[in-house]
Motif scaffolding. Sequence first.
Motif, PDB file in Angstrom:
ATOM      1  N   PRO A 164       0.828  -1.215   0.000  1.00 25.49           N
ATOM      2  CA  PRO A 164       0.000   0.000   0.000  1.00 25.49           C
ATOM      3  C   PRO A 164       0.859   1.260   0.000  1.00 25.49           C
ATOM      4  O   PRO A 164       1.983   1.269   0.511  1.00 25.49           O
ATOM      5  N   LYS A 165       0.324   2.318  -0.578  1.00 30.16           N
ATOM      6  CA  LYS A 165       1.030   3.600  -0.649  1.00 30.16           C
ATOM      7  C   LYS A 165       0.165   4.700  -0.026  1.00 30.16           C
ATOM      8  O   LYS A 165      -1.055   4.717  -0.188  1.00 30.16           O
ATOM      9  N   LEU A 166       0.808   5.615   0.696  1.00 29.06           N
ATOM     10  CA  LEU A 166       0.107   6.745   1.279  1.00 29.06           C
ATOM     11  C   LEU A 166      -0.180   7.793   0.209  1.00 29.06           C
ATOM     12  O   LEU A 166       0.595   7.981  -0.722  1.00 29.06           O
ATOM     13  N   THR A 167      -1.307   8.492   0.352  1.00 30.35           N
ATOM     14  CA  THR A 167      -1.687   9.530  -0.600  1.00 30.35           C
ATOM     15  C   THR A 167      -2.249  10.730   0.164  1.00 30.35           C
ATOM     16  O   THR A 167      -2.460  10.668   1.379  1.00 30.35           O
ATOM     17  N   GLY A 168      -2.515  11.809  -0.556  1.00 33.77           N
ATOM     18  CA  GLY A 168      -3.150  12.967   0.043  1.00 33.77           C
ATOM     19  C   GLY A 168      -2.210  13.758   0.935  1.00 33.77           C
ATOM     20  O   GLY A 168      -0.994  13.845   0.686  1.00 33.77           O
ATOM     21  N   GLU A 169      -2.742  14.339   1.997  1.00 31.55           N
ATOM     22  CA  GLU A 169      -1.944  15.157   2.909  1.00 31.55           C
ATOM     23  C   GLU A 169      -1.071  14.258   3.775  1.00 31.55           C
ATOM     24  O   GLU A 169      -1.567  13.329   4.424  1.00 31.55           O
ATOM     25  N   LEU A 170       0.226  14.545   3.784  1.00 35.81           N
ATOM     26  CA  LEU A 170       1.179  13.726   4.517  1.00 35.81           C
ATOM     27  C   LEU A 170       1.955  14.580   5.511  1.00 35.81           C
ATOM     28  O   LEU A 170       2.215  15.757   5.267  1.00 35.81           O
TER      29      LEU A 170
END
Length: 456
Positions: A164-170
């Motif tokens: 899985p990959k993180l998206t959006g505001e980090l």
Amino acid sequence: MKRHLAATLLVTLAFIVGCESTAGSTDGPGTENSSSTAGASPTAGSSPTEGPDPTEGSNAPTYYKDIAPIVNNECLGCHRDGGVAPFSLEDPEAAASLSGLLAASVQSRTMPPMPVNNDGSCHTYKNARWLSDAEIELFQSWSEAGAPLGDPADAPPPPADDSPKLTGELATFDIGLDYAPQPAPGEQDEYRCFVVDPGIPEDSFITGYDILPGDPRVVHHVSLFYLLDAEAEAEAAALDAADPEPGYRCFGAAGVQKSILYGVWVPGSGATILPEGTGIFHGAGRQVVVQVHYNVPAPGLYSDRSKVTYQLEKGTTLERAYLVPAGSFEFSVPPGEPQANVSAEMTLEMLGWYAGITIPGGLRVWGSMPHMHVIGKTQQTTLHQQGSEQCLTDVDRWDFHWQDLWWYENPIDVSPGDTLSISCNFDTSGREMPTTWGEGTHDEMCTNILYATLLD
């Protein structure tokens, strides 16, 4: 009230997960029950078959065709060059030379490491590290056949990164310095806590996280603890100031009363995306404790600066998730018993009290994280609903280094009037004094942490 203090302290307990391969872990004092075959010498096993392919015209499995796909998917997260495991399985001939060890490890289910039963008798899990019986039999047959490599043309493609990959505001932060792990003399393991400001200026929900180890050769796993208020931050700062080294030593938990675990990471796991529509609350400006478990073959040779990234959302559209502790929080088990039992039964009202929340309409349980310390053997958690029973988790071969938060394929609803029970067995045969509940190395716990949202 002692029981209430225990419940409050539970939020800080040692919910420590283990590596996707615990081969790199050497137990220090108090880890009486370590029995992982993965730590065995990587010399045992059959030598790869040389010369003409002996499997030609036979049904014997070969490495390239049958074993490599499993190794790629289940083992290389740790057993690779630069990984935390003590030897690599990237080279086919090296893997074949260890065929006996591999067959024994998968047969005993010490590898891939998953202490929670995933055979379907008590749920299956989205993030299971679990081989089928047929896959285990492949390793056995392959080893007995002399570990033939087979035809390289049958080799699977290199493993793809489908994590899985993180998206959006980090929001990204690290432990704040380059740290050289220094275990106590005679030990290889160090638990070190670092107090960090993640730089989140507004109330937010964490919907996912990822951790990048600074040196994957020694970072065995990482746990994230949220400090609930300024008092908790001051307590953590005092622990930091009292330790002459960066951060402070901490076994299992953060050592801070008002702290909650809200993230765990093990090698090979990639980013964690929390169940869709749910998130864990993080207050504006609040600090966290990053606990790193280091497994260090030779002190002074490694430097780590592990990094954490949060995936954030703001607003009220998400369901707030809670880590709800179920368990027994005040017990004493006698020494000299191979199966010393602790059991407890809990109502929803009790679970809410332990978690510091009110549960008027029930819980939806998305995942669970069983937890014991080093002499735990087995644990079962059961949901009781109007005359029927449903197994929630079945831990049939506990090991302290293999903990994780296991996500159910489908969430489980707990309604008003339902109860939960938990039963833990401990091996106290090597102890001379009673073992009690607590956060210390020689204390024990009988707990299952539920990732849950509230039902109306």
